[in-house]
Write an enzyme that holds these catalytic residues in place. Structure first.
Site, PDB file in Angstrom:
ATOM      1  N   GLY A  77       0.767  -1.311  -0.104  1.00 10.52           N
ATOM      2  CA  GLY A  77       0.066  -0.174   0.177  1.00 10.52           C
ATOM      3  C   GLY A  77       0.759   1.204  -0.142  1.00 10.52           C
ATOM      4  N   GLY A 132       2.958   1.820   3.709  1.00 12.80           N
ATOM      5  CA  GLY A 132       4.003   0.419   3.696  1.00 12.80           C
ATOM      6  C   GLY A 132       4.949   0.487   2.702  1.00 12.80           C
ATOM      7  N   LEU A 157      -3.055  -7.594  -1.040  1.00 17.59           N
ATOM      8  CA  LEU A 157      -3.232  -7.107  -2.509  1.00 17.59           C
ATOM      9  C   LEU A 157      -4.822  -7.126  -2.724  1.00 17.59           C
ATOM     10  N   ASP A 182      -3.400 -13.051   3.575  1.00 12.31           N
ATOM     11  CA  ASP A 182      -4.344 -12.133   4.471  1.00 12.31           C
ATOM     12  C   ASP A 182      -3.672 -12.145   6.159  1.00 12.31           C
ATOM     13  N   ILE A 183      -4.056 -11.053   6.575  1.00 12.15           N
ATOM     14  CA  ILE A 183      -3.384 -10.813   7.910  1.00 12.15           C
ATOM     15  C   ILE A 183      -4.419 -11.817   8.905  1.00 12.15           C
ATOM     16  N   THR A 216      -3.626   5.593  13.849  1.00 14.33           N
ATOM     17  CA  THR A 216      -4.020   7.014  13.177  1.00 14.33           C
ATOM     18  C   THR A 216      -4.272   7.889  14.436  1.00 14.33           C
ATOM     19  N   ASP A 217      -4.162   9.201  14.143  1.00 16.71           N
ATOM     20  CA  ASP A 217      -4.685  10.409  14.820  1.00 16.71           C
ATOM     21  C   ASP A 217      -6.091  10.335  14.958  1.00 16.71           C
ATOM     22  N   GLU A 218      -6.869   9.646  13.879  1.00 13.89           N
ATOM     23  CA  GLU A 218      -8.403   9.561  13.931  1.00 13.89           C
ATOM     24  C   GLU A 218      -8.983   8.854  15.352  1.00 13.89           C
ATOM     25  N   TYR A 276     -14.078   3.315  10.101  1.00 11.25           N
ATOM     26  CA  TYR A 276     -12.493   3.244  10.207  1.00 11.25           C
ATOM     27  C   TYR A 276     -12.051   3.306  11.484  1.00 11.25           C
ATOM     28  N   ALA A 310     -13.257   3.756  14.443  1.00 10.49           N
ATOM     29  CA  ALA A 310     -13.414   2.616  15.609  1.00 10.49           C
ATOM     30  C   ALA A 310     -12.772   1.306  15.572  1.00 10.49           C
ATOM     31  N   LYS A 351      -9.902   0.974  13.807  1.00  7.05           N
ATOM     32  CA  LYS A 351      -8.527   1.338  14.269  1.00  7.05           C
ATOM     33  C   LYS A 351      -8.170   1.275  15.826  1.00  7.05           C
ATOM     34  N   ASN A 362      -2.478  12.654   8.932  1.00  5.11           N
ATOM     35  CA  ASN A 362      -2.726  12.444   7.490  1.00  5.11           C
ATOM     36  C   ASN A 362      -1.439  12.479   6.723  1.00  5.11           C
ATOM     37  N   HIS A 420     -18.447  13.748   9.705  1.00 10.60           N
ATOM     38  CA  HIS A 420     -17.299  14.300   9.195  1.00 10.60           C
ATOM     39  C   HIS A 420     -16.418  14.910  10.390  1.00 10.60           C
TER      40      HIS A 420
HETATM   41  P1  NAD Z   1      -3.415   1.775   1.982  1.00  7.91           P
HETATM   42  O1  NAD Z   1      -4.867   1.345   1.753  1.00  7.91           O
HETATM   43  O2  NAD Z   1      -2.662   2.595   1.050  1.00  7.91           O
HETATM   44  O3  NAD Z   1      -2.684   0.329   2.021  1.00  7.91           O
HETATM   45  C1  NAD Z   1      -3.298  -0.669   2.904  1.00  7.91           C
HETATM   46  C2  NAD Z   1      -2.508  -2.182   2.594  1.00  7.91           C
HETATM   47  O4  NAD Z   1      -2.953  -3.158   3.252  1.00  7.91           O
HETATM   48  C3  NAD Z   1      -2.775  -2.567   1.055  1.00  7.91           C
HETATM   49  O5  NAD Z   1      -1.416  -2.954   0.521  1.00  7.91           O
HETATM   50  C4  NAD Z   1      -3.595  -3.762   1.009  1.00  7.91           C
HETATM   51  O6  NAD Z   1      -3.541  -4.545   0.056  1.00  7.91           O
HETATM   52  C5  NAD Z   1      -3.408  -4.366   2.267  1.00  7.91           C
HETATM   53  N1  NAD Z   1      -4.383  -4.972   3.290  1.00  7.91           N
HETATM   54  C6  NAD Z   1      -5.609  -4.641   3.491  1.00  7.91           C
HETATM   55  N2  NAD Z   1      -6.162  -5.678   4.109  1.00  7.91           N
HETATM   56  C7  NAD Z   1      -5.145  -6.577   4.205  1.00  7.91           C
HETATM   57  C8  NAD Z   1      -5.317  -7.947   4.926  1.00  7.91           C
HETATM   58  N3  NAD Z   1      -6.642  -8.404   5.429  1.00  7.91           N
HETATM   59  N4  NAD Z   1      -4.175  -8.670   4.886  1.00  7.91           N
HETATM   60  C9  NAD Z   1      -3.004  -8.306   4.147  1.00  7.91           C
HETATM   61  N5  NAD Z   1      -2.801  -6.998   3.598  1.00  7.91           N
HETATM   62  C10 NAD Z   1      -3.950  -6.316   3.707  1.00  7.91           C
HETATM   63  O7  NAD Z   1      -3.219   2.225   3.511  1.00  7.91           O
HETATM   64  P2  NAD Z   1      -2.144   3.480   3.885  1.00  7.91           P
HETATM   65  O8  NAD Z   1      -2.551   4.597   3.717  1.00  7.91           O
HETATM   66  O9  NAD Z   1      -1.064   2.993   3.557  1.00  7.91           O
HETATM   67  O10 NAD Z   1      -2.137   3.296   5.440  1.00  7.91           O
HETATM   68  C11 NAD Z   1      -1.173   2.381   5.950  1.00  7.91           C
HETATM   69  C12 NAD Z   1      -1.632   2.185   7.505  1.00  7.91           C
HETATM   70  O11 NAD Z   1      -1.463   3.550   8.247  1.00  7.91           O
HETATM   71  C13 NAD Z   1      -2.974   1.820   7.817  1.00  7.91           C
HETATM   72  O12 NAD Z   1      -3.132   1.057   9.124  1.00  7.91           O
HETATM   73  C14 NAD Z   1      -3.793   3.096   8.218  1.00  7.91           C
HETATM   74  O13 NAD Z   1      -4.801   3.061   9.044  1.00  7.91           O
HETATM   75  C15 NAD Z   1      -2.533   4.066   8.792  1.00  7.91           C
HETATM   76  N6  NAD Z   1      -2.669   5.302   8.528  1.00  7.91           N
HETATM   77  C16 NAD Z   1      -2.715   6.093   7.476  1.00  7.91           C
HETATM   78  C17 NAD Z   1      -2.526   7.399   7.069  1.00  7.91           C
HETATM   79  C18 NAD Z   1      -2.908   8.062   5.881  1.00  7.91           C
HETATM   80  O14 NAD Z   1      -2.925   9.180   5.984  1.00  7.91           O
HETATM   81  N7  NAD Z   1      -2.764   7.274   4.726  1.00  7.91           N
HETATM   82  C19 NAD Z   1      -2.499   8.288   8.392  1.00  7.91           C
HETATM   83  C20 NAD Z   1      -2.421   7.569   9.768  1.00  7.91           C
HETATM   84  C21 NAD Z   1      -2.451   6.238   9.758  1.00  7.91           C
HETATM   85  O1  DAU Z   2      -5.879  11.532  10.012  1.00  4.62           O
HETATM   86  C1  DAU Z   2      -5.404  10.239   9.539  1.00  4.62           C
HETATM   87  C2  DAU Z   2      -6.319   9.534   8.558  1.00  4.62           C
HETATM   88  O2  DAU Z   2      -6.088  10.538   7.361  1.00  4.62           O
HETATM   89  C3  DAU Z   2      -5.960   8.067   8.258  1.00  4.62           C
HETATM   90  O3  DAU Z   2      -6.049   7.306   9.311  1.00  4.62           O
HETATM   91  C4  DAU Z   2      -6.641   7.371   7.050  1.00  4.62           C
HETATM   92  O4  DAU Z   2      -6.354   6.348   6.641  1.00  4.62           O
HETATM   93  C5  DAU Z   2      -6.482   8.488   5.797  1.00  4.62           C
HETATM   94  O5  DAU Z   2      -7.677   8.003   4.986  1.00  4.62           O
HETATM   95  C6  DAU Z   2      -6.913  10.242   6.261  1.00  4.62           C
HETATM   96  O6  DAU Z   2      -8.362  10.263   6.655  1.00  4.62           O
HETATM   97  P1  DAU Z   2      -9.097  11.502   6.017  1.00  4.62           P
HETATM   98  O7  DAU Z   2     -10.639  11.085   6.125  1.00  4.62           O
HETATM   99  O8  DAU Z   2      -8.610  12.770   6.860  1.00  4.62           O
HETATM  100  O9  DAU Z   2      -8.548  11.602   4.785  1.00  4.62           O
HETATM  101  P2  DAU Z   2      -9.196  12.094   3.202  1.00  4.62           P
HETATM  102  O10 DAU Z   2      -8.063  12.068   2.243  1.00  4.62           O
HETATM  103  O11 DAU Z   2     -10.344  10.763   2.912  1.00  4.62           O
HETATM  104  O12 DAU Z   2      -9.847  13.584   3.357  1.00  4.62           O
HETATM  105  C7  DAU Z   2      -9.148  14.521   3.967  1.00  4.62           C
HETATM  106  C8  DAU Z   2      -9.979  15.712   4.195  1.00  4.62           C
HETATM  107  O13 DAU Z   2     -10.461  16.089   2.593  1.00  4.62           O
HETATM  108  C9  DAU Z   2     -11.273  15.208   4.967  1.00  4.62           C
HETATM  109  O14 DAU Z   2     -11.531  16.414   5.465  1.00  4.62           O
HETATM  110  C10 DAU Z   2     -12.330  15.036   3.992  1.00  4.62           C
HETATM  111  C11 DAU Z   2     -12.047  15.998   2.786  1.00  4.62           C
HETATM  112  N1  DAU Z   2     -12.387  15.289   1.426  1.00  4.62           N
HETATM  113  C12 DAU Z   2     -12.105  14.016   0.942  1.00  4.62           C
HETATM  114  C13 DAU Z   2     -12.189  13.411  -0.239  1.00  4.62           C
HETATM  115  C14 DAU Z   2     -11.954  12.130  -0.575  1.00  4.62           C
HETATM  116  C15 DAU Z   2     -13.027  16.053   0.519  1.00  4.62           C
HETATM  117  O15 DAU Z   2     -13.382  17.405   0.828  1.00  4.62           O
HETATM  118  N2  DAU Z   2     -13.579  15.533  -0.696  1.00  4.62           N
HETATM  119  C16 DAU Z   2     -12.888  14.570  -1.062  1.00  4.62           C
HETATM  120  O16 DAU Z   2     -13.051  13.875  -2.033  1.00  4.62           O
END
Ligand code: NAD
Ligand code: DAU
Length: 339
Positions: A10, A13, A35, A59-60, A123-125, A147, A149, A151, A176, A273
Site C-alpha cells: 500500500g 507500507g 493485494l 491475508d493477516i 492513526t490520529d483519527e 474506520y 472505531a 483502528k 494525514n 465528518h
Molecule cells: P493503503 O490503503 O494504501 O494500504 C493498505 C495495504 O494493506 C494495502 O496494500 C492492502 O492490500 C493491504 N491489506 C488490506 N487488508 C489486508 C489484509 N486483510 N491482509 C493483508 N493485507 C491487507 O493504506 P495506507 O494509507 O498506506 O495506510 C497504512 C496504515 O497507516 C493503515 O493502518 C492506516 O490506518 C494507517 N494510517 C494511514 C494514514 C494516511 O494518511 N494514509 C494516516 C495515519 C495512519
Molecule cells: O488522519 C489520519 C487519517 O487520514 C488516516 O487514518 C486515514 O487512513 C486517511 O484516509 C486519512 O483520513 P481523512 O478522512 O482525513 O482523509 P481523506 O483524504 O479521505 O480526507 C481528507 C479531508 O478532505 C477530509 O476532511 C475530507 C476531505 N475530502 C476528502 C475527499 C476524499 C473532500 O473534501 N473531498 C473528497 O473527495
C-alpha cells in the site's frame, strides 16, 4: 534485522519498505499483503529484485499463514488495514475484519512465536475530532466512524496484549500522510489527478475541516525510529505540524497544477465528518525525530510526482475507483461531480 511488514504494497507500507532497504543495508524485509484494491505490486517494482526483499501474497486474518511468515522475524510492523473513511461508511464489515480481527491474529502469532517486537501502525483519527489543542497519547479514544472505531479496536488489543501477556507491542498514531504512491481516492492525490485531468474537485461541506499534513517519508523515518528505539507498551503520536483547512489545501493544489478555481465543486458533506485532528508529538520528538520536509516543497514534489506518473494512476482511476464511485453515486456521476 529480519522484518515482516504487513500491508507493504500500500501507500505508507511501500514507502516504508523502500526506506528500510535504503537506510539499513543489513536488514531483510518480507512483505505480507493481500493485494486488495489498494495494494499494488507496482509500488515496489524498483526493489522487486533486491535479494533482501521478498513478497508473500496473503491475508493477516489467516493465522496459519501468518505463523509461517513471521516465524523467524525480529519484528512485525503492521500497516495492513482498510484505510479509507468513505469506504468504511458503506462497507464497514471488511474494516472490522482486517483492522480488528487481523490485528488480533497477528498478536496471537507474535505471542505464540515470541517475536521480540510488534509495531501497530495506527492513526490520529482514533482520538476523534479535536476542536482545540492537541491529543496526547494518554487521552481517551473517541472514534466517530467505522474506520477509526476499528483502528481503535486494534489499538486496544495491542495494548491489552502488552498488559496481559507482555507481547512487546508499540503503536504509532500519525496524522494525514501524503506523497508518492497514495491511492487516488484520498483527498490530495484525488484532487491533484482530477485537476490534471481538468475534472472538478469535490470539496465536502464548507471546506473548513482541518487536517495536519505529514509527508510520508517523514512518517517512515519516525516509524523506523519507534521500531528500533521505542519502548514496549508505548504509544507515539506523529504529527506533521502543518494544519491546513481543506479549502486552502484545494486552492494550493490548483495553484501548483496551474488550474482555475472554478474546478472547485462544493458537494454534500461526509456523514460524521470530523472537524479537526491534531496530535501532540513531543514524545516522538524526544526519541530524536523531527519532520525534514517542509509542507510547501513536499506538496510541490507530490504534484510533480503525479504529473510524471500518470501511467501509475490512470489505470486505477479508470478501473477499480471508477467502478466504486459508480456503485456509490450512480453510473454517470463519474466522481468529481456531485454525489
Ligand atoms: P493503503 O490503503 O494504501 O494500504 C493498505 C495495504 O494493506 C494495502 O496494500 C492492502 O492490500 C493491504 N491489506 C488490506 N487488508 C489486508 C489484509 N486483510 N491482509 C493483508 N493485507 C491487507 O493504506 P495506507 O494509507 O498506506 O495506510 C497504512 C496504515 O497507516 C493503515 O493502518 C492506516 O490506518 C494507517 N494510517 C494511514 C494514514 C494516511 O494518511 N494514509 C494516516 C495515519 C495512519
Ligand atoms: O488522519 C489520519 C487519517 O487520514 C488516516 O487514518 C486515514 O487512513 C486517511 O484516509 C486519512 O483520513 P481523512 O478522512 O482525513 O482523509 P481523506 O483524504 O479521505 O480526507 C481528507 C479531508 O478532505 C477530509 O476532511 C475530507 C476531505 N475530502 C476528502 C475527499 C476524499 C473532500 O473534501 N473531498 C473528497 O473527495
Amino acid at each position: 534485522m529480519r522484518l515482516v511488514v504487513t500491508g507493504g504494497a500500500g501507500f505508507i507500507g511501500s514507502n516504508f519498505v523502500r526506506h528500510v532497504l535504503a537506510t539499513h543495508p543489513d536488514d531483510r524485509v518480507v512483505n505480507l499483503d493481500r493485494l486488495t484494491y489498494a495494494g499494488n505490486p507496482a509500488n515496489l517494482a524498483d526493489v522487486e529484485r533486491d535479494a533482501r526483499y521478498s513478497f508473500v501474497k496473503g491475508d493477516i486474518c489467516d493465522g496459519a499463514l501468518v505463523r509461517d511468515v513471521i516465524r523467524d522475524a525480529d519484528a512485525v510492523v503492521n500497516f495492513a488495514a482498510c484505510s479509507h473513511v468513505d469506504r468504511s461508511l458503506v462497507e464497514p464489515d471488511e474494516f472490522l475484519r482486517t483492522d480488528i480481527f487481523g490485528v488480533h491474529t497477528l498478536l496471537e502469532a507474535v505471542r505464540e512465536l515470541k517475536v521480540p517486537r510488534f509495531v501497530q501502525i495506527s492513526t490520529d483519527e482514533v482520538y476523534g475530532s479535536v476542536e482545540r489543542g492537541s491529543s496526547r497519547e494518554t487521552d481517551p479514544l473517541r472514534p466517530t466512524n467505522p474506520y477509526s472505531a476499528s483502528k481503535a479496536g486494534g489499538d486496544h488489543l495491542a495494548l491489552a496484549y502488552w498488559s496481559t501477556y507482555r507481547v512487546p507491542s508499540l503503536i504509532t498514531r500519525s496524522s494525514n500522510n501524503f506523497g508518492p504512491y497514495q491511492y487516488p481516492e484520498k483527498v490530495i492525490p484525488l484532487f491533484i489527478t482530477n485537476a490534471l485531468e481538468d475534472r472538478p474537485l469535490p470539496l465536502y461541506g464548507d471546506g473548513r475541516n482541518v487536517r495536519d499534513w505529514l509527508y510520508v517519508l517523514d512518517n517512515c523515518a519516525a516509524i523506523d525510529l519507534v521500531l528500533r528505539k521505542g519502548k514496549d507498551g508505548e504509544v507515539y503520536n506523529i504529527g506533521g505540524g502543518h494544519e491546513v483547512e481543506n479549502i486552502v489545501l484545494t486552492r494550493e493544489i490548483l495553484r501548483l497544477t496551474r488550474k482555475p478555481e472554478t474546478l472547485i465543486q462544493p458537494v454534500k458533506d461526509r456523514p460524521g465528518h470530523d472537524r479537526r485532528y491534531a496530535v501532540d508529538s513531543r514524545k516522538v520528538h524526544q526519541l530524536g525525530w523531527a519532520p525534514k520536509h517542509p509542507f510547501g516543497r513536499a506538496l510541490e514534489a507530490t504534484v510533480d510526482w503525479y504529473r510524471e506518473h500518470a501511467a501509475w494512476w490512470t489505470p486505477l482511476k479508470s478501473g477499480e475507483l471508477r467502478t466504486w464511485y459508480e456503485q456509490q453515486y450512480g453510473a454517470h456521476s463519474g466522481r468529481g461531480e456531485t454525489p
